[in-house]
Design a protein around this motif. Structure first.
Motif, mmCIF file in Angstrom:
data_model
loop_
_atom_site.group_PDB
_atom_site.id
_atom_site.type_symbol
_atom_site.label_atom_id
_atom_site.label_comp_id
_atom_site.label_asym_id
_atom_site.label_seq_id
_atom_site.Cartn_x
_atom_site.Cartn_y
_atom_site.Cartn_z
ATOM 1 N N ARG A 62 -0.137 61.171 -21.937
ATOM 2 C CA ARG A 62 -0.434 62.603 -21.866
ATOM 3 C C ARG A 62 0.052 63.267 -23.145
ATOM 4 N NH1 ARG A 62 4.378 65.035 -21.214
ATOM 5 N NH2 ARG A 62 6.017 63.998 -20.042
ATOM 6 N N GLU A 63 -0.410 64.496 -23.320
ATOM 7 C CA GLU A 63 0.081 65.315 -24.431
ATOM 8 C C GLU A 63 1.545 65.657 -24.169
ATOM 9 O OE1 GLU A 63 -1.351 66.899 -27.244
ATOM 10 O OE2 GLU A 63 -3.194 65.755 -26.990
ATOM 11 N N LYS A 66 4.915 67.721 -23.936
ATOM 12 C CA LYS A 66 5.263 69.093 -23.574
ATOM 13 C C LYS A 66 6.581 69.456 -24.262
ATOM 14 C CE LYS A 66 4.629 67.734 -19.196
ATOM 15 N NZ LYS A 66 4.738 67.723 -17.745
ATOM 16 N N ARG A 67 6.845 70.726 -24.366
ATOM 17 C CA ARG A 67 8.067 71.206 -25.010
ATOM 18 C C ARG A 67 9.314 70.548 -24.424
ATOM 19 N NH1 ARG A 67 12.132 71.423 -26.217
ATOM 20 N NH2 ARG A 67 13.485 72.961 -27.120
ATOM 21 N N GLU A 68 9.334 70.373 -23.110
ATOM 22 C CA GLU A 68 10.516 69.784 -22.475
ATOM 23 C C GLU A 68 10.694 68.293 -22.792
ATOM 24 O OE1 GLU A 68 7.417 70.507 -19.137
ATOM 25 O OE2 GLU A 68 8.212 71.617 -20.821
ATOM 26 N N ASP A 69 9.705 67.664 -23.431
ATOM 27 C CA ASP A 69 9.814 66.262 -23.864
ATOM 28 C C ASP A 69 10.491 66.125 -25.221
ATOM 29 O OD1 ASP A 69 8.262 65.358 -21.640
ATOM 30 O OD2 ASP A 69 6.409 65.764 -22.753
ATOM 31 N N GLU A 85 5.910 73.045 -32.389
ATOM 32 C CA GLU A 85 5.014 74.191 -32.198
ATOM 33 C C GLU A 85 3.776 74.075 -33.085
ATOM 34 O OE1 GLU A 85 5.019 76.641 -29.872
ATOM 35 O OE2 GLU A 85 6.670 75.436 -29.076
ATOM 36 N N SER A 97 1.528 71.319 -31.714
ATOM 37 C CA SER A 97 0.923 71.741 -30.448
ATOM 38 C C SER A 97 -0.221 72.727 -30.647
ATOM 39 C CB SER A 97 1.976 72.378 -29.542
ATOM 40 O OG SER A 97 2.956 71.441 -29.218
#
Length: 150
Positions: A5-6, A8-11, A44, A47
């Motif tokens: 998956r793409e 996410k910020r929390e990764d 950022e 993304s």
């Protein structure tokens, strides 16, 4: 089952730990918490850029691998697109178990879906095992890469 998956910020903290988890990454990554602001800014930018994908491999709800896939338009090959695979890392406890190959194949599938003609990558000359790994998947060392650190 591996899930791709793409990111996410929390990764992000886990991704930085993966990037630091090898002989070269330990010297160039900063795993201190809170993360250095440059990681946040880079995440950022990646993304928001439609020509970049930060792909994670997840196993049992844990991020165990990462790679960045960047799409670049070229005038060569009749104006085709290329994809560059960068920042490939698999958690040390998952190496040698097929996770890296699955991640690279996922990146190739995504590139094909976008109409990419050529996928390329580089690997540090100090990583001789990585070179053999990529050759096993089908990559060929057809060019001599060069870098200039600024």
């Amino acid at each position: 089952m591996i899930i791709f998956r793409e990111a996410k910020r929390e990764d992000l903290e886990r991704i930085v730990l993966l990037l630091a988890d090898d002989m070269l990454g330990t010297g160039r990554e900063d795993v201190s918490i809170p993360l250095h602001q440059a990681y946040e800014q880079a995440f950022e930018a990646i993304s928001k850029d439609k020509h970049n994908e930060l792909i994670v491999a997840e196993w049992d709800e844990k991020v165990v691998g990462v790679c960045q896939l960047t799409y670049i338009p070229y005038l060569t090959y009749r104006g085709s697109w290329r994809a560059i695979i960068e920042g490939v890392r698999i958690a040390s406890e998952f190496r040698g178990k097929g996770f890296g190959e699955a991640l690279i194949k996922e990146a190739i599938v995504r590139a094909k879906e976008k109409g990419v003609l050529l996928v390329q990558l580089t690997t540090d000359k100090q990583r001789s095992k990585a070179k053999h790994f990529y050759e096993k998947i089908g990559f060929k060392a057809t060019h001599e890469g060069m870098k200039l650190e600024l």
